[in-house]
Design a protein around this motif. Sequence first.
Motif, PDB file in Angstrom:
ATOM      1  N   ALA A 359       0.852  -1.189   0.000  1.00 30.73           N
ATOM      2  CA  ALA A 359       0.000   0.000   0.000  1.00 30.73           C
ATOM      3  C   ALA A 359       0.886   1.237   0.000  1.00 30.73           C
ATOM      4  O   ALA A 359       2.020   1.211   0.486  1.00 30.73           O
ATOM      5  N   LEU A 360       0.335   2.302  -0.532  1.00 31.59           N
ATOM      6  CA  LEU A 360       1.029   3.580  -0.585  1.00 31.59           C
ATOM      7  C   LEU A 360       0.061   4.687  -0.181  1.00 31.59           C
ATOM      8  O   LEU A 360      -1.145   4.588  -0.435  1.00 31.59           O
ATOM      9  N   PRO A 361       0.559   5.744   0.460  1.00 31.26           N
ATOM     10  CA  PRO A 361      -0.308   6.911   0.669  1.00 31.26           C
ATOM     11  C   PRO A 361      -0.688   7.535  -0.679  1.00 31.26           C
ATOM     12  O   PRO A 361       0.018   7.379  -1.677  1.00 31.26           O
ATOM     13  N   ALA A 365       1.032   7.383  -4.301  1.00 29.39           N
ATOM     14  CA  ALA A 365       0.361   6.605  -5.347  1.00 29.39           C
ATOM     15  C   ALA A 365       0.196   7.446  -6.616  1.00 29.39           C
ATOM     16  O   ALA A 365       0.392   6.946  -7.733  1.00 29.39           O
ATOM     17  N   LEU A 366      -0.155   8.736  -6.478  1.00 27.49           N
ATOM     18  CA  LEU A 366      -0.261   9.591  -7.653  1.00 27.49           C
ATOM     19  C   LEU A 366       1.107   9.810  -8.302  1.00 27.49           C
ATOM     20  O   LEU A 366       1.210   9.888  -9.532  1.00 27.49           O
ATOM     21  N   LEU A 367       2.169   9.887  -7.502  1.00 23.43           N
ATOM     22  CA  LEU A 367       3.515  10.015  -8.064  1.00 23.43           C
ATOM     23  C   LEU A 367       3.912   8.733  -8.795  1.00 23.43           C
ATOM     24  O   LEU A 367       4.548   8.778  -9.858  1.00 23.43           O
ATOM     25  N   ASP A 368       3.524   7.571  -8.231  1.00 21.03           N
ATOM     26  CA  ASP A 368       3.781   6.291  -8.896  1.00 21.03           C
ATOM     27  C   ASP A 368       3.042   6.207 -10.226  1.00 21.03           C
ATOM     28  O   ASP A 368       3.586   5.739 -11.220  1.00 21.03           O
ATOM     29  N   ARG A 369       1.792   6.725 -10.270  1.00 21.71           N
ATOM     30  CA  ARG A 369       1.028   6.702 -11.519  1.00 21.71           C
ATOM     31  C   ARG A 369       1.637   7.666 -12.546  1.00 21.71           C
ATOM     32  O   ARG A 369       1.616   7.398 -13.736  1.00 21.71           O
ATOM     33  N   ALA A 370       2.182   8.794 -12.062  1.00 19.94           N
ATOM     34  CA  ALA A 370       2.865   9.710 -12.983  1.00 19.94           C
ATOM     35  C   ALA A 370       4.089   9.036 -13.594  1.00 19.94           C
ATOM     36  O   ALA A 370       4.360   9.170 -14.797  1.00 19.94           O
ATOM     37  N   PHE A 371       4.840   8.297 -12.777  1.00 19.46           N
ATOM     38  CA  PHE A 371       6.014   7.576 -13.278  1.00 19.46           C
ATOM     39  C   PHE A 371       5.601   6.556 -14.341  1.00 19.46           C
ATOM     40  O   PHE A 371       6.238   6.443 -15.401  1.00 19.46           O
ATOM     41  N   GLU A 372       4.519   5.832 -14.097  1.00 14.93           N
ATOM     42  CA  GLU A 372       4.086   4.808 -15.057  1.00 14.93           C
ATOM     43  C   GLU A 372       3.550   5.442 -16.333  1.00 14.93           C
ATOM     44  O   GLU A 372       3.745   4.892 -17.432  1.00 14.93           O
ATOM     45  N   CYS A 373       2.900   6.598 -16.227  1.00 16.34           N
ATOM     46  CA  CYS A 373       2.444   7.303 -17.442  1.00 16.34           C
ATOM     47  C   CYS A 373       3.636   7.681 -18.313  1.00 16.34           C
ATOM     48  O   CYS A 373       3.581   7.552 -19.542  1.00 16.34           O
ATOM     49  N   TRP A 374       4.708   8.165 -17.688  1.00 20.91           N
ATOM     50  CA  TRP A 374       5.899   8.530 -18.470  1.00 20.91           C
ATOM     51  C   TRP A 374       6.533   7.294 -19.102  1.00 20.91           C
ATOM     52  O   TRP A 374       6.883   7.302 -20.300  1.00 20.91           O
ATOM     53  N   VAL A 375       6.694   6.222 -18.319  1.00 26.30           N
ATOM     54  CA  VAL A 375       7.343   5.009 -18.839  1.00 26.30           C
ATOM     55  C   VAL A 375       6.548   4.438 -20.007  1.00 26.30           C
ATOM     56  O   VAL A 375       7.104   4.123 -21.072  1.00 26.30           O
TER      57      VAL A 375
END
Length: 512
Positions: A359-361, A365-375
């Motif tokens: 789990a992530l705060p 989690a939004l920063l993780d989704r931003a990273f995946e959008c870029w990748v």
Amino acid sequence: MSGDGREGGRRDDEVRGARRIPGPRGAVDDLDLETVERPVLPPPGGSAPDGSVPEQGVPEEGAAAPEVGAAVEAEADDGVPEPEEPYEPEEREEPEEPDRPEEPDEAGPVPEPPHAVTADATASASAPVLSHRVLKALLGAWALSACSAEETAAVEDHLTVCAPCADEALRLRDAVGLLHTDGSLDLDPALRTRVLDGCLGRRPARVPIPEWATAYDAETARLDALLRDIGDSDWHAPVRLQWFEDERAVSRRTTVAGVIGHLMAVDGLLSAALGLDDPLAGTGAAAGTGALGTAEVNAAAEVPLSPTRRTETYWAATYPPATRAVREPWRALTHELIRTASLAGPNVAERSVSYGEFALPLQDALLDRAFECWVHGTDIAEAVDYPYKPPSAAHLHRMIDLAARMLPAALAGRRGAGLAGPARELVAPGAPGRSVHLEVEGHGGGDWYIALDSPAAVGSPDRAVAQVALDGVEFCQLVAGHISPVEAAAGQEGDREAIRDVLFASASLSRL
């Protein structure tokens, strides 16, 4: 003398031995007859005023002048002078030369012909005389260097005395400079942020986006711009997704539309945390992309699915394969997530988002989704041959910081699975422990100290046992599983086992 009172076919304005030399002929639509200065003609039988007719070819003293009085006398006898004709510069045949007077004695001087002109007068007659309207119309061609030498000289002379035309010429030259640029036409990744900052500086938003959500907002906007530019056939272009699993590289082939469906399926985890509708729940996986079975919907309602299971569920329910239609529901979901997070207040940043196994705060989690959008945006760009740059330095730094904060827990998990070296020095939670100095260079770089023996320990430069150096984008590719730990071009110094554990733990953060 002709019957109408003109001698040798001469015009009325050719008096007192002076011939008028026509000027250059302008274009028909450029000649304004009202603005042409007309010569001052003497009254019948009178003499011409001083300066009305320039002296040309004055005979020397003692020379006999040509006889011109006959023409004047005939005009006086006529009683009514002919009306003045407007001056019309035109090319005409040279009039017949008037009869020369009898040659004087050999001792006397020889008079110059009355029509003789100097070289300076001929040169001035050949210079172009253009109206303001014509010169203004030539500014565009002058800016493009398409004028002739004579036109260029006339325009540049005009610019020194006409301020409006000079300002227009400067603007046109600046515009021409943009036409010949060799720079890239791709938009700067920070352009959207700068535009928004400028707008918000003039008129602040009533509900501003939280700072921890700006990276997700920027990366979803960049990916949406890419999707807007590609054609319908590009949505079926094959895309190869890569990650690391069980110490080996794993890949999966899908399409551009399948990648967007994968992003939307995982974004549904954040939707559930914010109380929004899950895109996989209900009767359809997404608008126009098929429906889920009852058992799958019930399973999704009972337990949170991991990102991999949610993606597989979406792909299995999408038949026929997703097309451009998937863009709208994904885009609407990203906007709804940002709007809800902005309206929910500061306390929502710490709300937990479950990924099944961890789990992530919400802010992470939004920063993780931003990273995946870029990748995955980079994966799509490579598949359709589209230029795609890394995120801005500030956003990339936050993404690297998130991965660095997740590494101690990843090391502990690998150690529990027997994939990493044993802990050597256990310390109390919050105490400094053995660390690896992670030096990230270049775009979005910085320095991080990764605790080795316990996820609750604090990395410390005083307890550093090794140092590893990586480029910022290269480290993110390692975390995304796009390059293997053994291929990472890293500068290494110190404990080799600790360095290896950190590199492999970084690759283990990748997932579908």
